[in-house]
Design an enzyme around this catalytic site. Structure first.
Site, PDB file in Angstrom:
ATOM      1  N   GLY A  25       2.842 -14.200  13.855  1.00  0.00           N
ATOM      2  CA  GLY A  25       1.948 -13.551  14.815  1.00  0.00           C
ATOM      3  C   GLY A  25       2.031 -14.373  16.091  1.00  0.00           C
ATOM      4  O   GLY A  25       2.717 -15.403  16.135  1.00  0.00           O
ATOM      5  N   SER A  26       1.309 -13.997  17.131  1.00  0.00           N
ATOM      6  CA  SER A  26       1.383 -14.755  18.390  1.00  0.00           C
ATOM      7  C   SER A  26       0.898 -16.188  18.187  1.00  0.00           C
ATOM      8  O   SER A  26       1.441 -17.122  18.782  1.00  0.00           O
ATOM      9  CB  SER A  26       0.550 -14.056  19.474  1.00  0.00           C
ATOM     10  OG  SER A  26      -0.750 -13.796  18.969  1.00  0.00           O
ATOM     11  N   GLU A  28       1.554 -18.140  15.914  1.00  0.00           N
ATOM     12  CA  GLU A  28       2.560 -18.961  15.237  1.00  0.00           C
ATOM     13  C   GLU A  28       3.788 -19.198  16.106  1.00  0.00           C
ATOM     14  O   GLU A  28       4.619 -20.058  15.812  1.00  0.00           O
ATOM     15  CB  GLU A  28       2.998 -18.273  13.930  1.00  0.00           C
ATOM     16  CG  GLU A  28       1.910 -18.254  12.850  1.00  0.00           C
ATOM     17  CD  GLU A  28       0.784 -17.281  13.191  1.00  0.00           C
ATOM     18  OE1 GLU A  28       1.069 -16.197  13.742  1.00  0.00           O
ATOM     19  OE2 GLU A  28      -0.388 -17.618  12.951  1.00  0.00           O
ATOM     20  N   GLU A  47       2.754 -10.935   4.008  1.00  0.00           N
ATOM     21  CA  GLU A  47       2.464 -12.302   3.545  1.00  0.00           C
ATOM     22  C   GLU A  47       2.456 -12.414   2.020  1.00  0.00           C
ATOM     23  O   GLU A  47       2.642 -13.500   1.478  1.00  0.00           O
ATOM     24  CB  GLU A  47       1.128 -12.780   4.129  1.00  0.00           C
ATOM     25  CG  GLU A  47       1.157 -12.987   5.632  1.00  0.00           C
ATOM     26  CD  GLU A  47       0.956 -11.694   6.428  1.00  0.00           C
ATOM     27  OE1 GLU A  47       0.859 -10.602   5.820  1.00  0.00           O
ATOM     28  OE2 GLU A  47       0.878 -11.767   7.670  1.00  0.00           O
ATOM     29  N   HIS A  70       0.051 -15.794   9.414  1.00  0.00           N
ATOM     30  CA  HIS A  70      -0.649 -15.444  10.650  1.00  0.00           C
ATOM     31  C   HIS A  70      -2.166 -15.402  10.453  1.00  0.00           C
ATOM     32  O   HIS A  70      -2.716 -14.431   9.930  1.00  0.00           O
ATOM     33  CB  HIS A  70      -0.160 -14.084  11.165  1.00  0.00           C
ATOM     34  CG  HIS A  70      -0.920 -13.609  12.351  1.00  0.00           C
ATOM     35  ND1 HIS A  70      -1.024 -14.336  13.515  1.00  0.00           N
ATOM     36  CD2 HIS A  70      -1.681 -12.495  12.533  1.00  0.00           C
ATOM     37  CE1 HIS A  70      -1.782 -13.683  14.362  1.00  0.00           C
ATOM     38  NE2 HIS A  70      -2.213 -12.570  13.813  1.00  0.00           N
ATOM     39  N   HIS A 278      -6.120 -13.370 -22.856  1.00  0.00           N
ATOM     40  CA  HIS A 278      -6.055 -12.208 -21.949  1.00  0.00           C
ATOM     41  C   HIS A 278      -6.918 -11.098 -22.550  1.00  0.00           C
ATOM     42  O   HIS A 278      -8.024 -10.844 -22.120  1.00  0.00           O
ATOM     43  CB  HIS A 278      -4.587 -11.786 -21.775  1.00  0.00           C
ATOM     44  CG  HIS A 278      -4.363 -10.705 -20.761  1.00  0.00           C
ATOM     45  ND1 HIS A 278      -3.136 -10.451 -20.189  1.00  0.00           N
ATOM     46  CD2 HIS A 278      -5.211  -9.816 -20.196  1.00  0.00           C
ATOM     47  CE1 HIS A 278      -3.240  -9.451 -19.339  1.00  0.00           C
ATOM     48  NE2 HIS A 278      -4.490  -9.048 -19.319  1.00  0.00           N
ATOM     49  N   GLY A 392      -0.861 -13.442 -13.599  1.00  0.00           N
ATOM     50  CA  GLY A 392      -0.691 -12.011 -13.905  1.00  0.00           C
ATOM     51  C   GLY A 392      -0.850 -11.132 -12.686  1.00  0.00           C
ATOM     52  O   GLY A 392      -0.940  -9.919 -12.793  1.00  0.00           O
TER      53      GLY A 392
HETATM   54  C1  LIG Z   1      -2.268  -7.344  -7.961  1.00  0.00           C
HETATM   55  C2  LIG Z   1      -2.538  -6.661  -9.273  1.00  0.00           C
HETATM   56  N1  LIG Z   1      -3.096  -5.431  -9.279  1.00  0.00           N
HETATM   57  C3  LIG Z   1      -3.358  -4.797 -10.448  1.00  0.00           C
HETATM   58  C4  LIG Z   1      -3.084  -5.397 -11.656  1.00  0.00           C
HETATM   59  C5  LIG Z   1      -3.464  -4.722 -12.941  1.00  0.00           C
HETATM   60  N2  LIG Z   1      -2.292  -4.412 -13.785  1.00  0.00           N
HETATM   61  C6  LIG Z   1      -1.469  -3.333 -13.592  1.00  0.00           C
HETATM   62  C7  LIG Z   1      -1.643  -2.349 -12.465  1.00  0.00           C
HETATM   63  C8  LIG Z   1      -0.488  -3.210 -14.558  1.00  0.00           C
HETATM   64  C9  LIG Z   1       0.536  -2.139 -14.716  1.00  0.00           C
HETATM   65  C10 LIG Z   1       1.925  -2.680 -14.572  1.00  0.00           C
HETATM   66  O1  LIG Z   1       2.801  -1.579 -14.677  1.00  0.00           O
HETATM   67  P1  LIG Z   1       4.354  -1.837 -14.665  1.00  0.00           P
HETATM   68  O2  LIG Z   1       4.990  -0.523 -14.482  1.00  0.00           O
HETATM   69  O3  LIG Z   1       4.688  -2.878 -13.714  1.00  0.00           O
HETATM   70  O4  LIG Z   1       4.680  -2.415 -16.091  1.00  0.00           O
HETATM   71  P2  LIG Z   1       4.491  -1.721 -17.503  1.00  0.00           P
HETATM   72  O5  LIG Z   1       4.650  -0.226 -17.331  1.00  0.00           O
HETATM   73  O6  LIG Z   1       5.582  -2.306 -18.350  1.00  0.00           O
HETATM   74  O7  LIG Z   1       3.126  -2.105 -17.981  1.00  0.00           O
HETATM   75  S1  LIG Z   1      -0.633  -4.526 -15.658  1.00  0.00           S
HETATM   76  C11 LIG Z   1      -1.993  -5.184 -14.866  1.00  0.00           C
HETATM   77  O8  LIG Z   1      -2.608  -6.232 -15.229  1.00  0.00           O
HETATM   78  C12 LIG Z   1      -2.523  -6.704 -11.608  1.00  0.00           C
HETATM   79  N3  LIG Z   1      -2.228  -7.385 -12.749  1.00  0.00           N
HETATM   80  N4  LIG Z   1      -2.242  -7.294 -10.417  1.00  0.00           N
END
Ligand SMILES: Cc1ncc(Cn2c(C)c(CCOP(=O)(O)OP(=O)(O)O)sc2=O)c(N)n1
Ligand SMILES: [Ca+2]
Length: 514
Positions: A25-26, A28, A47, A70, A278, A392
């Site tokens: 951005g400006s 930076e 980002e 930024h 999890h 995750g």
């Molecule tokens: C930033 C973010 N947003 C939403 C999720 C929630 N989430 C989401 C949206 C998943 C679906 C992933 O789908 P994919 O197509 O990448 O993989 P699979 O179809 O193999 O599950 S798994 C999961 O925990 C996350 N983990 N991180």
């Protein structure tokens, strides 16, 4: 003439930080517009991509990575990627451009109003130097803080009128060294508990791979005759998956862990939290009759664990200390586990990768519903062979694969990305094409958030919305960003598509319906 800028570049150069991962951005421009010739700039189109690339680079290089974002908006876009970097203990040195000092109080446009609180709690340290002359020392402090165990991201906000201020004195680069091995008495106690237990088991976490200690872990398992599990939700691979003592990845629930470890009387956990559960499946924290010893370099992990006696010390030093205390005898080799030949789409993809990928291949994965199939099928033997978003947080795989490939140019990086995850940082493909970074991307297209379908079943939630991601033409998107792409079936001819793509010294996307 000695300036804040020249002195800061000297500090960064002394720390090996001459590659800037950024989106400008400006605020930076006075920094990135004056990079010395021995510095380079790697750009991401947002980002989340920038921090994902830097996270992969830092983890795969074992050193710090320099990021330039930024102001507040850029920092906000980076927060999702920072959740992963935080839990991966990734030493990112994040700088962000701040408005000129005279503008900050009145909140002129592009002011980062709460600069040292905005990135919290996902940074170890957040600084905004009180005066220009303190910028170089603050940068040195940030680099050392990022690299001291437990490692992690740090953040420095710098008003852009600081850079050209003259300095009377040069800030000298310093070395900071950290000890960390466990005291002899603790090592004696752990070795004694190992030697006197009837059925001990070893559980390894990603920090073992991050500490380059996989070979020590193999020697400990072979010396003490230990079956080996990888701790739940692994972000790295700490043990060869074809080793006869390897049992698999522990389920990520209280009930699942205790069921998998039933019958063991001592559980030795090294380089992992206890545990990164999890799915919520309540149950006993430990199997009947078991005690747990937890070795970690992170005092926070030690303090918040659900169970076990924790010892805070560095992972390689502790493994080495235990080896020196165990009898030299080699336990008898176990009978190798029969290989399960599975036939679903994802398993066939992973079996094909076993056939065509080089031994030193590095996998960056983000395909949540195929994780079990991956760990059941894939061959990973070399250190630093696997990366997964540590929190995750989706949007890691596509950019992190680029950072890993930049850090490890002599090894082939293969990214296995879900068709849902791919959308969270798809602009990373522009960076792949612009800098010609030869990652082979496999996008597994099941047109769904497959993992969430599994969770909906587990949670007995009928037909939730927002799980269908059908209708995306990833080949056109990839070609639009300048990356060659093709579709392929997960069948007998997949190798004929994968092999040339992997041999080409260019990025490519292969979309595989699963
Ligand atoms: C930033 C973010 N947003 C939403 C999720 C929630 N989430 C989401 C949206 C998943 C679906 C992933 O789908 P994919 O197509 O990448 O993989 P699979 O179809 O193999 O599950 S798994 C999961 O925990 C996350 N983990 N991180
Ligand atoms: Ca999917």
């Amino acid at each position: 003439m000695r300036t804040v800028l020249s002195s800061t570049f000297n500090i960064l150069r002394a720390s090996g930080l001459t590659t800037v991962f950024g989106n400008p951005g400006s605020n930076e421009l006075p920094f990135i517009g004056n990079l010395p010739n021995d510095f380079s700039y790697v750009m991401g189109l947002n980002e989340a991509v920038v921090v994902g690339i830097a996270d992969g680079y830092a983890q795969a290089s074992g050193g710090p990575a320099l990021v330039n974002l930024h102001s507040a908006a850029g920092t906000g876009n980076a927060m999702g990627a920072l959740t992963n970097a935080w839990y991966a203990h990734s030493p990112l040195v994040i700088t962000s451009g701040q408005q000129v000092r005279e503008h900050m109080g009145g909140e002129a446009m592009l002011s980062n109003v709460a600069a040292t609180t905005l990135p919290q709690p996902l940074v170890k340290l957040a600084l905004e130097p009180a005066l220009p002359a303190d910028v170089p020392r603050s940068m040195a402090q940030a680099v050392h803080s990022a690299m001291l165990h437990p490692r992690g991201p740090v953040y420095v906000s710098i008003p852009y009128d600081d850079w050209d201020r003259e300095l009377d004195t040069e800030v000298q680069a310093r070395r900071v060294r950290q000890g960390g091995g466990l005291p002899a008495g603790d090592l004696d106690e752990i070795a004694a508990r190992l030697s006197t237990s009837e059925r001990p088991v070893l559980v390894l976490g990603g920090d073992v791979d991050a500490a380059q200690a996989n070979a020590l872990a193999v020697r400990l398992a072979d010396r003490a005759g230990l079956p080996v599990w990888i701790a739940p939700s692994p972000y790295r691979c700490p043990f060869p998956t074809r080793h006869p003592r390897f049992q698999g990845v522990l389920p990520a629930s209280m009930r699942g862990v205790s069921a998998a470890l039933a019958g063991h009387d001592l559980i030795l956990v090294v380089g992992a939290p206890v545990f990164r559960y999890h799915q919520y499946e309540p149950g006993p924290l430990l199997p009947d009759g078991a005690s747990l010893v937890h070795i970690t370099s992170d005092p926070g992990e030690a303090a918040r664990a659900w169970s076990g006696d924790a010892f805070v010390g560095d992972v390689p030093g502790t493994l080495d200390g235990l080896l020196r205390r165990l009898p030299e005898k080699q336990a008898p080799a176990p009978v190798p586990r029969p290989r399960q030949v599975l036939s679903s789409g994802p398993e066939r993809v992973f079996e094909t990768l076993n056939q065509v990928a080089p031994e030193s291949a590095i996998y960056v994965t983000e395909s949540t519903s195929t994780a079990d199939a991956f760990w059941t099928t894939i061959d990973i033997s070399a250190q630093g062979g696997f990366y997964f978003p540590a929190a995750g947080g989706l949007g890691f795989g596509l950019p992190a694969a680029l950072g890993v490939q930049l850090a490890q140019p002599e090894r082939k990086v293969i990214a296995v990305i879900g068709d849902g995850a791919a959308n969270f940082a798809i602009p990373a493909l522009w960076t792949a094409a612009r800098y010609d970074i030869p990652v082979t991307y496999l996008i597994l297209q099941n047109n769904a958030y497959g993992a969430l379908r599994g969770f909906a079943d587990l949670m007995d939630i009928q037909h939730p919305p927002g799980l269908d991601v059908s209708g995306i033409d990833f080949c056109s998107i990839a070609e639009g960003y300048g990356v060659r792409a093709e579709r392929a079936e997960a069948g007998p001819h997949l190798a004929d598509v994968l092999k040339p793509a992997m041999d080409a010294d260019a990025p490519s996307v292969i979309v595989i319906p699963t």
